[in-house]
Write a protein that holds these residues in place. Structure first.
Motif, PDB file in Angstrom:
ATOM      1  N   VAL A 239       1.064  -1.181   0.119  1.00  0.00           N
ATOM      2  CA  VAL A 239      -0.088   0.061   0.080  1.00  0.00           C
ATOM      3  C   VAL A 239       0.966   1.389  -0.080  1.00  0.00           C
ATOM      4  O   VAL A 239       0.464   2.284  -0.586  1.00  0.00           O
ATOM      5  N   ARG A 240       1.940   1.432   0.637  1.00  0.00           N
ATOM      6  CA  ARG A 240       2.767   2.187   0.901  1.00  0.00           C
ATOM      7  C   ARG A 240       3.474   2.480  -0.542  1.00  0.00           C
ATOM      8  O   ARG A 240       3.602   3.769  -0.717  1.00  0.00           O
ATOM      9  N   ALA A 241       3.927   1.682  -1.034  1.00  0.00           N
ATOM     10  CA  ALA A 241       4.669   1.669  -2.649  1.00  0.00           C
ATOM     11  C   ALA A 241       3.545   2.309  -3.571  1.00  0.00           C
ATOM     12  O   ALA A 241       3.897   3.161  -4.337  1.00  0.00           O
ATOM     13  N   THR A 246       1.641   6.846  -6.544  1.00  0.00           N
ATOM     14  CA  THR A 246       0.459   8.028  -6.872  1.00  0.00           C
ATOM     15  C   THR A 246       1.032   9.488  -6.658  1.00  0.00           C
ATOM     16  O   THR A 246       0.569  10.281  -7.336  1.00  0.00           O
ATOM     17  N   ALA A 247       1.885   9.375  -5.637  1.00  0.00           N
ATOM     18  CA  ALA A 247       2.372  10.909  -5.459  1.00  0.00           C
ATOM     19  C   ALA A 247       3.639  11.317  -6.009  1.00  0.00           C
ATOM     20  O   ALA A 247       4.229  12.300  -6.266  1.00  0.00           O
ATOM     21  N   GLY A 248       3.972  10.392  -7.237  1.00  0.00           N
ATOM     22  CA  GLY A 248       4.998  10.541  -8.347  1.00  0.00           C
ATOM     23  C   GLY A 248       6.420  10.450  -7.378  1.00  0.00           C
ATOM     24  O   GLY A 248       7.391  11.095  -8.166  1.00  0.00           O
ATOM     25  N   GLN A 249       6.710   9.773  -6.531  1.00  0.00           N
ATOM     26  CA  GLN A 249       7.838   9.752  -5.478  1.00  0.00           C
ATOM     27  C   GLN A 249       8.686   8.477  -6.247  1.00  0.00           C
ATOM     28  O   GLN A 249       9.795   8.167  -5.694  1.00  0.00           O
ATOM     29  N   GLY A 250       8.087   7.599  -7.226  1.00  0.00           N
ATOM     30  CA  GLY A 250       8.814   6.607  -7.772  1.00  0.00           C
ATOM     31  C   GLY A 250       8.629   5.366  -7.012  1.00  0.00           C
ATOM     32  O   GLY A 250       7.879   5.502  -5.975  1.00  0.00           O
ATOM     33  N   PRO A 251       9.429   4.426  -7.220  1.00  0.00           N
ATOM     34  CA  PRO A 251       9.117   3.226  -6.489  1.00  0.00           C
ATOM     35  C   PRO A 251       9.881   3.227  -5.029  1.00  0.00           C
ATOM     36  O   PRO A 251      10.743   3.824  -4.829  1.00  0.00           O
ATOM     37  N   ASP A 252       9.375   2.119  -4.215  1.00  0.00           N
ATOM     38  CA  ASP A 252       9.688   2.109  -2.934  1.00  0.00           C
ATOM     39  C   ASP A 252      10.810   1.217  -2.759  1.00  0.00           C
ATOM     40  O   ASP A 252      10.870   0.206  -3.378  1.00  0.00           O
ATOM     41  N   VAL A 253      12.025   1.954  -2.202  1.00  0.00           N
ATOM     42  CA  VAL A 253      13.305   0.970  -1.979  1.00  0.00           C
ATOM     43  C   VAL A 253      13.374   0.074  -0.795  1.00  0.00           C
ATOM     44  O   VAL A 253      14.138  -0.674  -0.617  1.00  0.00           O
ATOM     45  N   PRO A 286      -5.600   7.959  -8.678  1.00  0.00           N
ATOM     46  CA  PRO A 286      -5.726   7.648  -7.277  1.00  0.00           C
ATOM     47  C   PRO A 286      -5.961   5.944  -7.425  1.00  0.00           C
ATOM     48  O   PRO A 286      -6.036   5.367  -8.524  1.00  0.00           O
ATOM     49  N   ILE A 287      -5.402   5.589  -6.139  1.00  0.00           N
ATOM     50  CA  ILE A 287      -5.733   3.879  -6.016  1.00  0.00           C
ATOM     51  C   ILE A 287      -7.136   3.808  -5.957  1.00  0.00           C
ATOM     52  O   ILE A 287      -8.007   4.073  -5.055  1.00  0.00           O
ATOM     53  N   ARG A 288      -7.278   2.456  -6.887  1.00  0.00           N
ATOM     54  CA  ARG A 288      -8.803   2.336  -7.143  1.00  0.00           C
ATOM     55  C   ARG A 288      -9.271   1.207  -6.211  1.00  0.00           C
ATOM     56  O   ARG A 288      -8.390   0.475  -5.811  1.00  0.00           O
ATOM     57  N   VAL A 289     -10.583   1.303  -5.722  1.00  0.00           N
ATOM     58  CA  VAL A 289     -11.155   0.602  -4.701  1.00  0.00           C
ATOM     59  C   VAL A 289     -12.499  -0.172  -5.337  1.00  0.00           C
ATOM     60  O   VAL A 289     -13.280   0.605  -6.292  1.00  0.00           O
ATOM     61  N   GLU A 290     -12.779  -1.366  -5.479  1.00  0.00           N
ATOM     62  CA  GLU A 290     -13.935  -2.078  -6.205  1.00  0.00           C
ATOM     63  C   GLU A 290     -14.459  -2.773  -5.158  1.00  0.00           C
ATOM     64  O   GLU A 290     -13.836  -3.442  -4.132  1.00  0.00           O
ATOM     65  N   VAL A 291     -15.879  -2.533  -5.193  1.00  0.00           N
ATOM     66  CA  VAL A 291     -16.808  -2.972  -4.056  1.00  0.00           C
ATOM     67  C   VAL A 291     -17.840  -4.150  -4.379  1.00  0.00           C
ATOM     68  O   VAL A 291     -18.480  -3.856  -5.345  1.00  0.00           O
ATOM     69  N   PHE A 292     -17.904  -5.226  -3.836  1.00  0.00           N
ATOM     70  CA  PHE A 292     -18.664  -6.554  -4.589  1.00  0.00           C
ATOM     71  C   PHE A 292     -19.469  -6.740  -3.393  1.00  0.00           C
ATOM     72  O   PHE A 292     -19.266  -6.962  -2.167  1.00  0.00           O
ATOM     73  N   GLU A 293     -20.952  -7.327  -3.850  1.00  0.00           N
ATOM     74  CA  GLU A 293     -21.587  -8.090  -2.728  1.00  0.00           C
ATOM     75  C   GLU A 293     -21.046  -9.177  -2.202  1.00  0.00           C
ATOM     76  O   GLU A 293     -20.211  -9.848  -2.857  1.00  0.00           O
ATOM     77  N   GLN A 294     -20.956  -9.370  -0.680  1.00  0.00           N
ATOM     78  CA  GLN A 294     -20.406 -10.466  -0.221  1.00  0.00           C
ATOM     79  C   GLN A 294     -20.861 -11.662  -0.516  1.00  0.00           C
ATOM     80  O   GLN A 294     -21.633 -12.125  -0.891  1.00  0.00           O
TER      81      GLN A 294
END
Length: 434
Positions: A239-241, A246-253, A286-294
């Motif tokens: 999630v942090r990566a 998204t913020a344009g900071q490049g890959p997480d080292v 932005p980081i996308r979120v999909e919601v489904f019926e349980q």
């Protein structure tokens, strides 16, 4: 009696003489048939026959990087409408379950006491205003007389102080008028947001107090709506990566990629080629979120991640997240349990094979790769993730290779295979001509 015994003995001897040869003949027949059935098939009968299998090609495609979670729908904003003053509830301006707009009348309290307080404050202000006007006129006269030395300086200063005192009194009167107006406004309770009302908690005619905790009604904002969900704490790095991308900071080292599983089916098997590196992850917007019926695959809504909680819940080893979704059709409802997919990005040109192609041995994961001569070899692979019936191969395969997806239990390295042709559909008989 002796005659009867003699007759029975002769019958037994006859059965023995007749049955024994019959049993011997039957036993010999059974032995001959079993020997003929168990006769070994010559080794050359099927040694060169290829093994019938199903195969599939290694494909390159964009694969979403997803995390699964269980969540609950929440109102984006929730307000419990309460009265700020004590008074009798005269009427309500909504129906239970209605959608109300911001600024719409929710309740009307008896305002006669507040009207009287406002009138009293206005009257006091008018009284003090008259005194101030008179004091100012006196000050003007005293100033003129002081120039002519008709009065002493102390009288002039006293009058100036009187004017200043009345000005301060008038300011206090203005504050009293404003306070009275505010109290009067409190008798009209307006909706602080646009949302859906719940059950009415107080009926007209009842006395309501500012100290009441239950309030008059609860209003939930349903469009947009929030979904709160959890993911394992081990997913925090991913999630942090994604947030950094998204913020344009490049890959997480710090190593945000999920762990991959290395495999070698045997000690002599070759290592995966070093050129088959893990696919790049791209985040668009932005980081996308999909919601489904349980428990089902029915999509209820899509939105974006808006919150990563500032701590991990140590008791459940989970990280809480929140997403914002448009909900114009009110498909999502507060308190509803849903399945959530968090899309952290897309694996660009990832190599994928059906899950059934990946086999597990004592040494790890491998696949059977079909060569140009239709012989198979056991190829160790590294699987990055498995989803939607496909495995994303991080290392070990190249695009276009053919792998076995069914029938591996009959295979060993070097065996020849043949593709199982799908059965042709049965011909539909044509109707007889009339």
């Amino acid at each position: 009696m002796n005659l009867t015994l003699l007759t029975m003995s002769s019958v037994r001897r006859s059965l023995l003489f007749v049955g024994l040869p019959v049993l011997l003949v039957l036993g010999a027949l059974v032995w001959w048939v079993s020997r003929t059935t168990a006769a070994p098939v010559p080794a050359s009968a099927g040694a060169d026959a290829p093994v019938r299998v199903h195969t599939a090609l290694v494909q390159a495609r964009n694969v979403p990087m997803r995390l699964q979670g269980l969540g609950a729908v929440q109102a984006w904003e929730t307000v419990t409408v309460r009265s700020r003053i004590d008074g009798q509830l005269e009427k309500v301006g909504f129906k239970e379950g209605d959608t109300v707009r911001r600024g719409q009348l929710i309740a009307q309290l008896d305002d006669r006491a507040q009207q009287a307080q406002l009138a009293q404050a206005l009257a006091q202000k008018a009284h003090d205003q008259a005194l101030l006007d008179n004091a100012r006129r006196d000050l003007k006269r005293y100033t003129e007389l002081a120039r002519q030395s008709a009065i002493d300086r102390q009288t002039l200063d006293t009058q100036r102080a009187q004017v200043a005192t009345l000005q301060a009194t008038l300011q206090a009167d203005d504050a009293q008028v404003q306070a009275a107006r505010v109290q009067l406004d409190y008798t009209r309770i307006l909706s602080p947001l646009t949302g859906r009302t719940g059950a009415r908690l107080v009926d007209p005619g009842n006395l309501v107090k500012a100290s009441d905790t239950q309030g008059l009604v609860v209003i939930n904002q349903l469009d947009p709506v929030a979904v709160s969900f959890t993911v394992p704490d081990t997913a925090y790095a991913q999630v942090r990566a994604a947030l950094r991308r998204t913020a344009g900071q490049g890959p997480d080292v710090t190593g945000a990629q999920p762990p991959v599983v290395a495999a070698r089916p045997d000690a002599t098997a070759p290592q995966p080629p070093a050129t088959a590196a893990s696919p790049d992850v791209t985040v668009r917007g932005p980081i996308r979120v999909e919601v489904f019926e349980q428990g089902k695959n029915r999509l209820l809504g899509q939105g974006e991640l808006v919150l990563v909680d500032n701590q991990i819940d140590a008791s459940s080893a989970t990280l809480r997240l929140k997403a914002r979704l448009d909900n114009a059709g009110h498909v999502l409802w507060p308190g509803q349990t849903v399945d959530v997919r968090l899309i952290l990005g897309d694996h660009e040109n990832a190599l994928v094979v059906p899950d059934s192609a990946v086999q597990r041995s004592a040494s790890g994961l491998f696949v059977y790769v079909v060569g140009a001569d239709d012989s198979v070899r056991a190829q160790p692979v590294r699987v990055l993730v498995s989803q939607d019936g496909h495995s994303l191969i991080a290392q070990g395969l190249t695009q276009g290779e053919r792998v076995v997806t069914d029938g591996q239990y009959k295979l060993k390295p070097g065996a020849r295979v043949a593709e199982i042709e799908d059965a042709a559909p049965a011909a539909v008989p044509r109707p007889a001509a009339s």
